[in-house]
Design an enzyme around this catalytic site. Structure first.
Site, PDB file in Angstrom:
ATOM      1  N   GLN A 185       0.829  -1.196   0.000  1.00 40.60           N
ATOM      2  CA  GLN A 185       0.000   0.000   0.000  1.00 40.60           C
ATOM      3  C   GLN A 185       0.866   1.250   0.000  1.00 40.60           C
ATOM      4  OE1 GLN A 185      -3.418  -0.684   2.260  1.00 40.60           O
ATOM      5  NE2 GLN A 185      -4.184   1.400   2.201  1.00 40.60           N
ATOM      6  N   SER A 195       3.660  -6.665   2.448  1.00 43.10           N
ATOM      7  CA  SER A 195       2.324  -6.607   3.035  1.00 43.10           C
ATOM      8  C   SER A 195       1.292  -7.171   2.055  1.00 43.10           C
ATOM      9  CB  SER A 195       2.002  -5.173   3.469  1.00 43.10           C
ATOM     10  OG  SER A 195       0.822  -5.115   4.227  1.00 43.10           O
ATOM     11  N   LEU A 196       0.361  -6.344   1.550  1.00 42.28           N
ATOM     12  CA  LEU A 196      -0.627  -6.880   0.604  1.00 42.28           C
ATOM     13  C   LEU A 196       0.048  -7.489  -0.619  1.00 42.28           C
ATOM     14  CD1 LEU A 196      -1.506  -5.257  -2.303  1.00 42.28           C
ATOM     15  CD2 LEU A 196      -1.798  -3.434  -0.643  1.00 42.28           C
ATOM     16  N   ARG A 242      -9.761  -7.895   3.305  1.00 39.68           N
ATOM     17  CA  ARG A 242      -8.637  -7.517   4.179  1.00 39.68           C
ATOM     18  C   ARG A 242      -8.638  -6.017   4.426  1.00 39.68           C
ATOM     19  NH1 ARG A 242      -3.056  -6.152   3.347  1.00 39.68           N
ATOM     20  NH2 ARG A 242      -1.586  -7.173   4.786  1.00 39.68           N
ATOM     21  N   HIS A 250      -0.452  -3.669  10.865  1.00 39.56           N
ATOM     22  CA  HIS A 250       0.663  -4.520  11.321  1.00 39.56           C
ATOM     23  C   HIS A 250       1.048  -4.258  12.772  1.00 39.56           C
ATOM     24  CE1 HIS A 250       1.093  -6.183   7.359  1.00 39.56           C
ATOM     25  NE2 HIS A 250       1.169  -4.956   6.850  1.00 39.56           N
ATOM     26  N   GLN A 256       0.494 -12.201   9.518  1.00 40.73           N
ATOM     27  CA  GLN A 256       0.993 -10.974   8.893  1.00 40.73           C
ATOM     28  C   GLN A 256       0.145  -9.760   9.257  1.00 40.73           C
ATOM     29  OE1 GLN A 256      -0.233  -9.401   5.253  1.00 40.73           O
ATOM     30  NE2 GLN A 256       1.637 -10.024   4.181  1.00 40.73           N
TER      31      GLN A 256
END
Length: 319
Positions: free
Chosen positions: A9, A94-95, A119, A211, A260
């Site tokens: 992101q 991440s994503l 998500r 996170h 995660q």
């Protein structure tokens, strides 16, 4: 050896994917499939905005993934190559880990888009707006960032009696670490950072504290969704964010994706692990964020970003 990597992101921008779609029916097919899977015109939002809507986590996450997969598929199909023949590992920030799994055949494109929309919604809903925050520490390594986070928590506890969350969310590279948690603790960390030898601390324009332990409701939502998802073994190993190790077993992948959500993105360690395993070339698809990070982490490797049709043509000459 070569690793294909995928951004997280922050790499979204109005206009993303439009030139690619104008130039390639392969890219258009990717954008159309995602639109159909989500039951909405995501590509129109990517192409035309408004920017505020694209910034929303539930839109940004599938948009970034779709753009990266479209870029990769154009290269594969128009270049007549297969990822499994040209890459030894995949990884994503991440994503971007979902994108990596989609690229490696572990998740279908429509499934990946729906998972990332969920998500994004779950992460946004986990913490009321304004209660959480994130900050980037520049000129700080992991140990220094952890010390700043601990000092911020201790200072807030002494002042207010409250035990708040402030923890490392992203260990991006040797000079950039991101903190996440309750807003008062993050603001205290920013205030302490310079006195604790960080070069600079910047509050990030995000809508939730990603996170960190405050994301547990989102982790629970993703655990339920991933349990039902059709997730297969990837064609090549994926380096997972939370452990910075290569995994391929579907159950391990599911567990890593759940952890995660609340865990630290160990990107620096992941790059070092891939380099240690023999990777000397990293190729980022759909963004220009990770390749510079890779060079800061491991200066001796090659790192390239592939975004445009021209980039794809140049990359095909070297594969």
């Amino acid at each position: 050896m070569r690793a294909f990597i995928f951004p997280g992101q922050g790499s979204q921008a109005v206009g993303m994917g439009k030139a690619l779609a104008d130039a390639s029916p392969v890219a258009r097919a990717v954008f159309e499939e995602v639109d159909d899977s989500l039951g909405r015109k995501l590509f129109a939002l990517m192409s035309e905005g408004p920017a505020d809507d694209l910034l929303l986590t539930e839109n940004a996450q599938p948009a970034i993934m779709t753009n990266a997969i479209a870029t990769l598929r154009v290269m594969e199909q128009e270049g007549g190559i297969r990822l499994a023949d040209k890459a030894d590992f995949v990884a994503g920030h991440s994503l971007g880990e979902y994108t990596a799994l989609c690229a490696a055949g572990a998740l279908g494109l429509a499934t990946t888009a729906r998972l990332l929309r969920l998500r994004g919604r779950a992460m946004q809903a986990a913490v009321p707006v304004g209660k959480g925050a994130m900050a980037a520490l520049l000129g700080a390594d992991l140990a220094k960032a952890q010390a700043i986070a601990a000092a911020a928590v201790a200072a807030v506890l002494e002042d207010t009696g409250e035990t708040l969350v402030c923890t490392v969310a992203n260990d991006n590279d040797p000079s950039q670490v991101v903190l996440s948690g309750h807003r008062p603790a993050i603001e205290r960390a920013i205030a302490l950072a310079k006195d604790m030898d960080a070069k600079r601390a910047v509050l990030l324009p995000v809508s939730a504290p990603f996170h960190c332990p405050l994301m547990q409701p989102a982790a629970d939502a993703m655990e339920a969704a991933l349990a039902e998802a059709d997730l297969r073994a990837p064609l090549i190993p994926v380096y997972c964010n939370v452990d910075a190790v290569a995994i391929a077993d579907p159950d391990q992948v599911r567990a890593a994706l759940v952890r995660q959500v609340t865990g630290m993105v160990r990107w620096r360690e992941s790059v070092l692990a891939m380099a240690g395993a023999g990777t000397d070339r990293f190729v980022e698809f759909g963004g220009k964020v990770l390749a510079p990070m890779v060079k800061r982490i491991s200066p001796d490797v090659a790192a390239t970003s592939v975004v445009t049709m021209d980039d794809i043509g140049e990359m095909l000459k070297t594969l």
